[in-house]
Design a protein around this motif. Structure first.
Motif, PDB file in Angstrom:
ATOM      1  N   TYR A   1      43.720  42.497  36.911  1.00 30.79           N
ATOM      2  CA  TYR A   1      44.399  43.734  37.306  1.00 30.79           C
ATOM      3  C   TYR A   1      45.590  43.975  36.386  1.00 30.79           C
ATOM      4  CZ  TYR A   1      47.088  47.077  40.087  1.00 30.79           C
ATOM      5  OH  TYR A   1      47.789  48.180  40.499  1.00 30.79           O
ATOM      6  N   VAL A   2      45.748  45.219  35.912  1.00 27.63           N
ATOM      7  CA  VAL A   2      46.877  45.595  35.059  1.00 27.63           C
ATOM      8  C   VAL A   2      47.939  46.260  35.932  1.00 27.63           C
ATOM      9  CG1 VAL A   2      47.629  46.917  33.058  1.00 27.63           C
ATOM     10  CG2 VAL A   2      45.361  45.885  33.086  1.00 27.63           C
ATOM     11  N   VAL A   3      49.139  45.711  35.902  1.00 29.48           N
ATOM     12  CA  VAL A   3      50.222  46.158  36.782  1.00 29.48           C
ATOM     13  C   VAL A   3      50.627  47.599  36.447  1.00 29.48           C
ATOM     14  CG1 VAL A   3      52.601  45.729  37.514  1.00 29.48           C
ATOM     15  CG2 VAL A   3      51.055  43.808  37.069  1.00 29.48           C
ATOM     16  N   ARG A   4      50.819  48.400  37.484  1.00 25.74           N
ATOM     17  CA  ARG A   4      51.259  49.781  37.338  1.00 25.74           C
ATOM     18  C   ARG A   4      52.696  49.920  37.819  1.00 25.74           C
ATOM     19  NH1 ARG A   4      46.835  53.020  40.672  1.00 25.74           N
ATOM     20  NH2 ARG A   4      47.453  51.450  42.182  1.00 25.74           N
ATOM     21  N   ARG A   5      53.271  51.090  37.534  1.00 25.33           N
ATOM     22  CA  ARG A   5      54.631  51.372  37.991  1.00 25.33           C
ATOM     23  C   ARG A   5      54.694  51.347  39.522  1.00 25.33           C
ATOM     24  NH1 ARG A   5      58.879  53.685  35.535  1.00 25.33           N
ATOM     25  NH2 ARG A   5      57.567  54.275  33.751  1.00 25.33           N
ATOM     26  N   GLY A   6      55.688  50.666  40.053  1.00 21.58           N
ATOM     27  CA  GLY A   6      55.873  50.598  41.505  1.00 21.58           C
ATOM     28  C   GLY A   6      55.146  49.450  42.183  1.00 21.58           C
ATOM     29  N   ASP A   7      54.340  48.690  41.429  1.00 22.05           N
ATOM     30  CA  ASP A   7      53.608  47.569  42.027  1.00 22.05           C
ATOM     31  C   ASP A   7      54.535  46.414  42.362  1.00 22.05           C
ATOM     32  OD1 ASP A   7      51.052  48.551  42.158  1.00 22.05           O
ATOM     33  OD2 ASP A   7      50.457  47.817  40.182  1.00 22.05           O
ATOM     34  N   THR A   8      54.216  45.714  43.420  1.00 21.41           N
ATOM     35  CA  THR A   8      54.826  44.423  43.745  1.00 21.41           C
ATOM     36  C   THR A   8      53.697  43.446  44.037  1.00 21.41           C
ATOM     37  OG1 THR A   8      54.966  44.917  46.125  1.00 21.41           O
ATOM     38  CG2 THR A   8      56.857  45.551  44.751  1.00 21.41           C
ATOM     39  N   LEU A   9      53.989  42.159  43.960  1.00 25.33           N
ATOM     40  CA  LEU A   9      52.949  41.167  44.229  1.00 25.33           C
ATOM     41  C   LEU A   9      52.428  41.270  45.660  1.00 25.33           C
ATOM     42  CD1 LEU A   9      54.096  37.912  42.374  1.00 25.33           C
ATOM     43  CD2 LEU A   9      52.251  39.490  41.769  1.00 25.33           C
ATOM     44  N   SER A  10      53.330  41.550  46.593  1.00 19.86           N
ATOM     45  CA  SER A  10      52.883  41.660  47.984  1.00 19.86           C
ATOM     46  C   SER A  10      51.959  42.862  48.165  1.00 19.86           C
ATOM     47  CB  SER A  10      54.088  41.764  48.915  1.00 19.86           C
ATOM     48  OG  SER A  10      54.895  42.883  48.571  1.00 19.86           O
TER      49      SER A  10
ATOM     50  N   THR B   1      46.647  36.690  49.010  1.00 17.31           N
ATOM     51  CA  THR B   1      48.038  36.361  49.299  1.00 17.31           C
ATOM     52  C   THR B   1      48.838  36.280  48.010  1.00 17.31           C
ATOM     53  OG1 THR B   1      47.656  33.973  49.184  1.00 17.31           O
ATOM     54  CG2 THR B   1      47.324  35.053  51.325  1.00 17.31           C
ATOM     55  N   VAL B   2      50.152  36.433  48.140  1.00 12.81           N
ATOM     56  CA  VAL B   2      51.029  36.308  46.979  1.00 12.81           C
ATOM     57  C   VAL B   2      50.935  34.910  46.394  1.00 12.81           C
ATOM     58  CG1 VAL B   2      53.433  36.354  46.205  1.00 12.81           C
ATOM     59  CG2 VAL B   2      52.597  38.114  47.782  1.00 12.81           C
ATOM     60  N   SER B   3      50.878  33.910  47.237  1.00  6.72           N
ATOM     61  CA  SER B   3      50.799  32.528  46.757  1.00  6.72           C
ATOM     62  C   SER B   3      49.530  32.305  45.932  1.00  6.72           C
ATOM     63  CB  SER B   3      50.837  31.554  47.931  1.00  6.72           C
ATOM     64  OG  SER B   3      52.062  31.669  48.634  1.00  6.72           O
ATOM     65  N   ALA B   4      48.419  32.914  46.351  1.00  5.99           N
ATOM     66  CA  ALA B   4      47.165  32.751  45.607  1.00  5.99           C
ATOM     67  C   ALA B   4      47.264  33.416  44.232  1.00  5.99           C
ATOM     68  CB  ALA B   4      46.008  33.338  46.401  1.00  5.99           C
ATOM     69  N   ILE B   5      47.931  34.579  44.163  1.00  9.51           N
ATOM     70  CA  ILE B   5      48.086  35.260  42.874  1.00  9.51           C
ATOM     71  C   ILE B   5      48.989  34.451  41.951  1.00  9.51           C
ATOM     72  CG2 ILE B   5      48.964  37.343  41.748  1.00  9.51           C
ATOM     73  CD1 ILE B   5      48.173  38.923  44.197  1.00  9.51           C
ATOM     74  N   VAL B   6      50.090  33.930  42.496  1.00 10.69           N
ATOM     75  CA  VAL B   6      51.014  33.128  41.683  1.00 10.69           C
ATOM     76  C   VAL B   6      50.314  31.878  41.175  1.00 10.69           C
ATOM     77  CG1 VAL B   6      53.141  31.782  41.741  1.00 10.69           C
ATOM     78  CG2 VAL B   6      53.069  34.038  42.815  1.00 10.69           C
ATOM     79  N   ALA B   7      49.507  31.232  42.032  1.00 14.71           N
ATOM     80  CA  ALA B   7      48.796  30.024  41.618  1.00 14.71           C
ATOM     81  C   ALA B   7      47.785  30.308  40.512  1.00 14.71           C
ATOM     82  CB  ALA B   7      48.095  29.399  42.824  1.00 14.71           C
TER      83      ALA B   7
ATOM     84  N   GLY C   1      52.020  46.873  32.793  1.00 12.98           N
ATOM     85  CA  GLY C   1      51.108  46.448  31.733  1.00 12.98           C
ATOM     86  C   GLY C   1      50.742  44.981  31.791  1.00 12.98           C
ATOM     87  N   GLN C   2      51.385  44.212  32.663  1.00 15.67           N
ATOM     88  CA  GLN C   2      51.068  42.787  32.782  1.00 15.67           C
ATOM     89  C   GLN C   2      49.672  42.612  33.375  1.00 15.67           C
ATOM     90  OE1 GLN C   2      53.960  40.654  35.103  1.00 15.67           O
ATOM     91  NE2 GLN C   2      53.056  38.650  34.708  1.00 15.67           N
ATOM     92  N   ARG C   3      48.899  41.712  32.814  1.00 15.16           N
ATOM     93  CA  ARG C   3      47.543  41.452  33.279  1.00 15.16           C
ATOM     94  C   ARG C   3      47.561  40.251  34.227  1.00 15.16           C
ATOM     95  NH1 ARG C   3      43.704  43.971  30.097  1.00 15.16           N
ATOM     96  NH2 ARG C   3      42.144  42.358  30.522  1.00 15.16           N
ATOM     97  N   LEU C   4      47.097  40.490  35.435  1.00 11.06           N
ATOM     98  CA  LEU C   4      47.105  39.444  36.453  1.00 11.06           C
ATOM     99  C   LEU C   4      45.681  39.109  36.866  1.00 11.06           C
ATOM    100  CD1 LEU C   4      49.965  40.761  38.781  1.00 11.06           C
ATOM    101  CD2 LEU C   4      50.145  39.100  36.923  1.00 11.06           C
ATOM    102  N   ILE C   5      45.420  37.808  37.038  1.00 14.88           N
ATOM    103  CA  ILE C   5      44.149  37.362  37.594  1.00 14.88           C
ATOM    104  C   ILE C   5      44.284  37.363  39.110  1.00 14.88           C
ATOM    105  CG2 ILE C   5      42.528  35.447  37.766  1.00 14.88           C
ATOM    106  CD1 ILE C   5      43.333  34.636  34.952  1.00 14.88           C
ATOM    107  N   ILE C   6      43.438  38.133  39.772  1.00 11.20           N
ATOM    108  CA  ILE C   6      43.509  38.260  41.228  1.00 11.20           C
ATOM    109  C   ILE C   6      42.333  37.507  41.842  1.00 11.20           C
ATOM    110  CG2 ILE C   6      43.684  39.857  43.152  1.00 11.20           C
ATOM    111  CD1 ILE C   6      45.909  40.154  41.105  1.00 11.20           C
ATOM    112  N   PRO C   7      42.597  36.427  42.568  1.00 14.09           N
ATOM    113  CA  PRO C   7      41.512  35.727  43.266  1.00 14.09           C
ATOM    114  C   PRO C   7      41.111  36.503  44.517  1.00 14.09           C
ATOM    115  CG  PRO C   7      43.602  34.635  43.680  1.00 14.09           C
ATOM    116  CD  PRO C   7      43.894  35.757  42.723  1.00 14.09           C
ATOM    117  N   LEU C   8      39.832  36.766  44.637  1.00 14.40           N
ATOM    118  CA  LEU C   8      39.332  37.528  45.785  1.00 14.40           C
ATOM    119  C   LEU C   8      38.823  36.564  46.842  1.00 14.40           C
ATOM    120  CD1 LEU C   8      37.366  40.347  43.909  1.00 14.40           C
ATOM    121  CD2 LEU C   8      39.749  40.344  44.688  1.00 14.40           C
TER     122      LEU C   8
END
Length: 321
Positions: free
Chosen positions: A122-131, A140-146, A160-167
């Motif tokens: 997932y590419v972060v957009r303006r206004g996004d937060t991890l929660s 969960t936030v912990s799963a994304i951080v891990a 623009g940051q690319r995050l790996i999101i575990p589903l």
């Protein structure tokens, strides 16, 4: 022979000097008449210029009209210019579309995570937060951080940051019936489920605690009246809609649309639709006790018909942020 200042001049030069005229009426070569004579032509002078400043091509056409372009050639030139203009516009539109597509946030399958669950990028957009991202993907936030070791501060991500999101596999919301104990303050939905779980278990002091202290003092009646207000409530079923979130000055705010179906002790059913607002002070800046977890700040709930379209009503229950 002609004489000038006592010297003999060539006939051609003498002829040209005798026929010198102003540029406006300079004789030019012309076509031969049928009787063998010539019809002189006069060059037209462009206002504001002299004859010498005219382009060679225009002067050639003045002197020799037979070199003028054929009528069809100018039409072809116009068509070519129009075609070039259309192509340029299409290229401009294509370039703009490519730029917008490149800037649009992307969501790309990334395969399997360490635990075997599917992941996406997932590419972060303006206004996004991890929660907010975690709620969007049901994780969960912990799963994304891990899954993203590059995240050193869970309260700071950038556009623009690319995050790996575990589903995580789809799961039903926790049962809020009286046979289960639920006390979770990690998300707005979890807080509301815990609140109504306490109501269903008739643990009204715990239910009262899910409200922020300042909000409870201003929005709720004193605790004895709060408790008495649920005296005839047998059970409450909760459905939540899409939660909106926002942040300002180190605080997080949430708006949660809800549908409540309450069954009373006399067997009647009542349906309500409304909006709960919740607040969380940034945990990273709460340096001294007591820690304030996420809590309910306000609620606006209205009774509706039991057969009302509650999904449509929930979509309009909370103001758009």
């Amino acid at each position: 022979m002609f004489h000038h200042t006592g010297k003999t001049l060539p006939a051609t030069l003498a002829y040209s000097r005798m026929h010198m005229v102003r540029p406006r009426e300079m004789p030019l070569p012309s076509s031969r008449r049928t009787d063998g004579s010539f019809t002189p032509r006069t060059a037209r002078r462009i206002p504001g210029t002299n004859l010498a400043s005219q382009s060679r091509g225009s002067l050639l056409l003045e002197m020799h009209p037979q070199f003028e372009e054929a009528p069809g050639k100018e039409q072809r030139n116009v068509k070519c210019r129009r075609m070039f203009t259309i192509v340029a516009v299409l290229l401009l539109i294509a370039g703009f579309t490519s730029t917008v597509a490149a800037q649009r946030p992307s969501l790309t399958p990334a395969g399997q995570g360490d635990s075997g669950n599917s992941t996406v990028v997932y590419v972060v957009r303006r206004g996004d937060t991890l929660s907010a991202i975690a709620r969007r993907f049901g994780t969960t936030v912990s799963a994304i951080v891990a899954a993203n070791p590059s995240i050193t501060n869970r309260n700071r991500i950038y556009i623009g940051q690319r995050l790996i999101i575990p589903l995580q596999p789809a799961q039903s919301p926790p049962d809020i019936g009286p046979s289960h104990y639920l006390d979770d303050r990690s998300t707005p939905e979890a807080v509301l489920r815990s609140f109504f779980n306490a109501i269903n278990r008739k643990e009204y002091a715990r239910a009262y605690s899910y409200w922020e202290p300042q909000a409870a003092a201003s929005e709720l009646p004193p605790f004895p009246q709060f408790e008495q207000g649920y005296a005839n409530t047998e059970s409450v079923e909760l459905t939540t809609g899409t939660v909106q979130s926002g942040a300002a000055a180190g605080n997080f705010f949430y708006s949660a649309p809800v549908t409540l179906v309450a069954k009373t002790s006399n067997g009647t059913t009542q349906t309500f639709v409304g909006c709960y607002t919740l607040h969380l002070a940034n945990p990273g800046v709460q340096a001294v006790p007591p820690f304030q977890p996420m809590g309910i700040r306000s609620a606006t709930v209205q009774p509706v018909s039991n057969n009302a379209d509650t999904a449509a009503l929930m979509s309009q229950a909370c103001p758009q942020q």
